[in-house]
Design a protein around this motif. Structure first.
Motif, PDB file in Angstrom:
ATOM      1  N   THR A 126      56.036  44.781  49.821  1.00 60.94           N
ATOM      2  CA  THR A 126      54.826  45.204  49.118  1.00 60.94           C
ATOM      3  C   THR A 126      54.019  46.213  49.941  1.00 60.94           C
ATOM      4  O   THR A 126      54.009  46.112  51.110  1.00 60.94           O
ATOM      5  N   SER A 127      53.340  47.023  49.231  1.00 68.87           N
ATOM      6  CA  SER A 127      52.463  48.074  49.655  1.00 68.87           C
ATOM      7  C   SER A 127      51.045  47.854  49.356  1.00 68.87           C
ATOM      8  O   SER A 127      50.294  48.777  49.607  1.00 68.87           O
ATOM      9  N   SER A 128      50.731  46.954  48.003  1.00 75.78           N
ATOM     10  CA  SER A 128      49.389  46.968  47.425  1.00 75.78           C
ATOM     11  C   SER A 128      49.209  45.610  47.565  1.00 75.78           C
ATOM     12  O   SER A 128      49.620  44.496  47.973  1.00 75.78           O
ATOM     13  N   LEU A 129      47.946  45.078  47.193  1.00 74.45           N
ATOM     14  CA  LEU A 129      47.310  43.864  47.164  1.00 74.45           C
ATOM     15  C   LEU A 129      47.803  43.139  45.839  1.00 74.45           C
ATOM     16  O   LEU A 129      47.275  43.504  44.851  1.00 74.45           O
ATOM     17  N   GLY A 130      48.567  42.102  46.011  1.00 77.12           N
ATOM     18  CA  GLY A 130      49.097  41.313  44.922  1.00 77.12           C
ATOM     19  C   GLY A 130      48.159  39.984  44.916  1.00 77.12           C
ATOM     20  O   GLY A 130      48.188  39.407  45.904  1.00 77.12           O
ATOM     21  N   ILE A 131      48.095  39.705  43.463  1.00 74.55           N
ATOM     22  CA  ILE A 131      47.081  38.453  43.534  1.00 74.55           C
ATOM     23  C   ILE A 131      48.067  37.309  42.381  1.00 74.55           C
ATOM     24  O   ILE A 131      48.397  37.924  41.349  1.00 74.55           O
ATOM     25  N   PRO A 170      50.318  43.353  52.539  1.00 74.57           N
ATOM     26  CA  PRO A 170      51.526  43.982  52.838  1.00 74.57           C
ATOM     27  C   PRO A 170      51.627  43.623  54.282  1.00 74.57           C
ATOM     28  O   PRO A 170      50.891  43.281  54.861  1.00 74.57           O
ATOM     29  N   GLY A 171      53.118  43.895  54.878  1.00 68.28           N
ATOM     30  CA  GLY A 171      53.344  43.589  56.427  1.00 68.28           C
ATOM     31  C   GLY A 171      53.278  44.694  57.239  1.00 68.28           C
ATOM     32  O   GLY A 171      53.013  44.765  58.400  1.00 68.28           O
ATOM     33  N   HIS A 172      53.561  45.930  56.541  1.00 66.59           N
ATOM     34  CA  HIS A 172      53.827  47.043  57.479  1.00 66.59           C
ATOM     35  C   HIS A 172      52.352  47.627  57.865  1.00 66.59           C
ATOM     36  O   HIS A 172      51.336  47.684  56.996  1.00 66.59           O
ATOM     37  N   GLN A 173      52.489  47.844  59.368  1.00 65.96           N
ATOM     38  CA  GLN A 173      51.049  48.543  59.954  1.00 65.96           C
ATOM     39  C   GLN A 173      50.736  49.952  59.225  1.00 65.96           C
ATOM     40  O   GLN A 173      49.485  49.756  59.264  1.00 65.96           O
ATOM     41  N   LYS A 174      51.476  50.700  58.195  1.00 65.16           N
ATOM     42  CA  LYS A 174      50.871  51.635  57.705  1.00 65.16           C
ATOM     43  C   LYS A 174      49.767  51.323  56.409  1.00 65.16           C
ATOM     44  O   LYS A 174      49.134  52.344  56.161  1.00 65.16           O
ATOM     45  N   TYR A 175      49.823  50.226  56.086  1.00 64.10           N
ATOM     46  CA  TYR A 175      49.093  49.648  55.031  1.00 64.10           C
ATOM     47  C   TYR A 175      47.772  49.042  55.622  1.00 64.10           C
ATOM     48  O   TYR A 175      47.448  47.961  54.922  1.00 64.10           O
ATOM     49  N   ILE A 176      47.438  49.447  56.856  1.00 63.40           N
ATOM     50  CA  ILE A 176      46.300  48.683  57.435  1.00 63.40           C
ATOM     51  C   ILE A 176      45.164  48.491  56.749  1.00 63.40           C
ATOM     52  O   ILE A 176      44.362  47.343  56.761  1.00 63.40           O
ATOM     53  N   LYS A 177      44.588  49.603  55.930  1.00 68.25           N
ATOM     54  CA  LYS A 177      43.363  49.385  55.376  1.00 68.25           C
ATOM     55  C   LYS A 177      43.415  48.461  54.022  1.00 68.25           C
ATOM     56  O   LYS A 177      42.434  47.679  54.032  1.00 68.25           O
ATOM     57  N   THR A 178      44.615  48.249  53.540  1.00 71.41           N
ATOM     58  CA  THR A 178      44.889  47.234  52.551  1.00 71.41           C
ATOM     59  C   THR A 178      44.849  45.849  53.137  1.00 71.41           C
ATOM     60  O   THR A 178      44.505  44.855  52.623  1.00 71.41           O
ATOM     61  N   ILE A 179      45.562  45.600  54.482  1.00 66.55           N
ATOM     62  CA  ILE A 179      45.512  44.312  55.172  1.00 66.55           C
ATOM     63  C   ILE A 179      44.076  44.099  55.642  1.00 66.55           C
ATOM     64  O   ILE A 179      43.731  42.860  55.208  1.00 66.55           O
ATOM     65  N   VAL A 180      43.460  44.969  56.056  1.00 67.87           N
ATOM     66  CA  VAL A 180      41.956  44.402  56.391  1.00 67.87           C
ATOM     67  C   VAL A 180      40.929  44.272  55.061  1.00 67.87           C
ATOM     68  O   VAL A 180      40.178  43.316  54.898  1.00 67.87           O
ATOM     69  N   SER A 181      41.226  44.992  53.934  1.00 65.26           N
ATOM     70  CA  SER A 181      40.383  44.654  52.834  1.00 65.26           C
ATOM     71  C   SER A 181      40.984  43.346  52.207  1.00 65.26           C
ATOM     72  O   SER A 181      40.183  42.842  51.632  1.00 65.26           O
TER      73      SER A 181
END
Length: 490
Positions: A126-131, A170-181
């Protein structure tokens, strides 16, 4: 019962056979039957549905947990859960298994329904926010669980009393902005943290735990892949988990394997961390997890009166429709004919009048949405490039954006001293942009790990809509600090 239903947003959990001080005395079969009959009669008189969630033994008889829910056709309880954890911990697969009600084949079949992009299908990550959503009716039956036909979101919403909305991160650290969002803008009630039983607890998992505890989100641990991990490996992993949780101040936990434990953690969800052990392939632990989700209460108290505000978290350009914005109503209620104002615009603090053509909530066309509901709005004569994430739709024409604010900030981790002109990314419910520290209001003119001080920030690129009390995160490529806005300035 009326008061308890109001307090519980339309549902209430009763414990029969337990004394006021919590002593599990129990009742005889006759007394239990009479008590349940009386409770069911009261529920029926208030146009409610009652169902027995579980029964267990007390010291001198039976104990029963009864769930009472109002019968409502026009609205439902929405419980939001952010699903976090390290890479390959099984986040999307678990969400797929829960919402599709089919087990995984061991090669990621269940997760396919959660992906948004082709590259996610190709890589399995996953690289994006899934709902995705999971529904329960007034009796607690899982609405998604049907083999008669494939249910779309409209079918699930129509048949559900409670809807669990999963925000698959996402799980990967490079997607931190999506995780925080996913942990801020999506306004979750709870946070799943997934850990693979056959894997190390990764740095990403630590980051997610740190973020969730900083935001004061109740955490639910899901230990996945227990079917391929030997018993001694699982025991060792649990011991490591206990130690890790203790580092973040989470010193109360309980492994949920039966209904009695389930009801205990539901009642103390703010102080006790539930731990579920599941397998997406064999189905171990899935049923008890669904029972837990059925009785899990909504934590957030939404105000559907006063000034209406809609937080924009996504923008779309839909053919033959035009610009569409998605997000959450955070206050009041909004209908198709409601006069609305959009802002703040880039470079300006003011809000401008805008018209809404139609409204969808959970992919269903509706005329009105209330506080706490997610929705999409089709805007009339507005170009997509004129709308961005973080903007607000409101009924208040006097609302303005701000360039500066003060916040009480706590530094969680940083190898260097933080001084004035430091420019981290500031992220919150409606914010995601760089801001410069203008002043550190404290005994020192710098901040280190563990320090707390009032800090004045200035946004670098555009004004934002902010409120006092709003939580913020400061980060670079890792989480650096957490705070709350104390004063909105110019």
């Amino acid at each position: 019962m009326k008061w308890r239903l109001l307090e519980g947003h339309g549902e209430a959990l009763y414990e029969i056979g337990v004394e006021d001080d919590g002593y599990p005395l129990g009742l005889s079969d006759y007394d239990m039957d009479c008590s349940i009959a009386n409770l069911f009669s009261m529920a029926d008189g208030l146009n409610c549905e009652a169902s027995i969630v579980c029964e267990r033994k007390g010291k001198h008889g039976k104990i029963a947990e009864v769930l009472v829910r109002e019968i409502r056709s026009d609205e439902y309880i929405d419980v939001r859960i952010s699903v976090a954890g390290g890479v390959d911990s099984g986040k999307s697969t678990l969400v797929g298994v829960l919402t599709e009600c089919d087990l995984d084949d061991g090669h990621g079949l269940a997760r396919l329904s959660c992906f948004n992009h082709q590259h996610e299908l190709n890589t399995g990550r996953t690289s994006s926010l899934g709902i995705q959503i999971l529904g329960f009716d007034s009796k607690g039956k899982c609405v998604n669980d049907t083999s008669l036909y494939d249910m779309d979101w409209g079918d699930i919403i129509e048949d559900s009393y409670k809807v669990i909305s999963f925000y698959d991160l996402p799980g990967h650290q490079k997607y931190i902005k999506t995780i925080v969002s996913g942990m801020t803008s999506c306004i979750p009630d709870y946070c799943f943290i997934l850990v693979g039983a056959n894997m190390e607890i990764t740095s990403e998992t630590h980051e997610h735990l740190k973020l969730a505890t900083a935001l004061k989100l109740p955490i639910i641990i899901i230990l996945t892949k227990v079917d391929i991990a030997p018993h001694e490996v699982i025991e060792n992993k649990l011991n490591i988990l206990y130690e890790v949780l203790g580092r973040y101040g989470l010193d109360k936990w309980s492994i949920v394997g039966e209904e009695e434990t389930l009801m205990f953690v539901v009642k103390d969800i703010d102080t006790v961390v539930p731990i579920f052990m599941v397998s997406n392939v064999t189905g171990q632990g899935i049923d008890i997890l669904k029972k837990f989700l059925n009785v899990l209460p909504s934590r957030l108290n939404w105000d559907d009166t006063g000034t209406s505000k809609f937080l924009i978290v996504k923008t779309f350009d839909v053919p033959d429709v035009g610009t569409v914005v998605g997000g959450t109503v955070i206050n009041g209620s909004i209908g198709i004919d409601t006069p609305l104002y959009l802002g703040p615009e880039s470079g300006q603090v003011n809000f401008n009048s805008v018209e809404v053509k139609n409204i969808h909530s959970n992919r269903i066309p509706v005329r009105v949405v209330k506080a706490g509901q997610s929705a999409t709005f089709a805007l009339k004569d507005i170009a997509r490039e004129d709308v961005r994430k973080g903007m607000i739709l409101t009924t208040d024409p006097e609302l303005t954006g701000s360039w500066k604010f003060e916040a009480v900030l706590t530094i969680l981790q940083n190898s260097n001293e933080i001084r004035t002109n430091y420019q981290p990314v500031v992220q919150g419910i409606s914010i995601r942009q760089c801001a410069a520290i203008e002043v550190i209001l404290g005994k020192k003119n710098y901040l280190q790990k563990g320090d707390t001080a009032t800090v004045r920030f200035r946004f670098l690129y555009k004004p934002e809509y902010i409120e006092e009390g709003m939580k913020i995160i400061i980060r670079e490529n890792q989480l650096k600090g957490i705070g709350a806005i104390t004063k909105v300035l110019e």
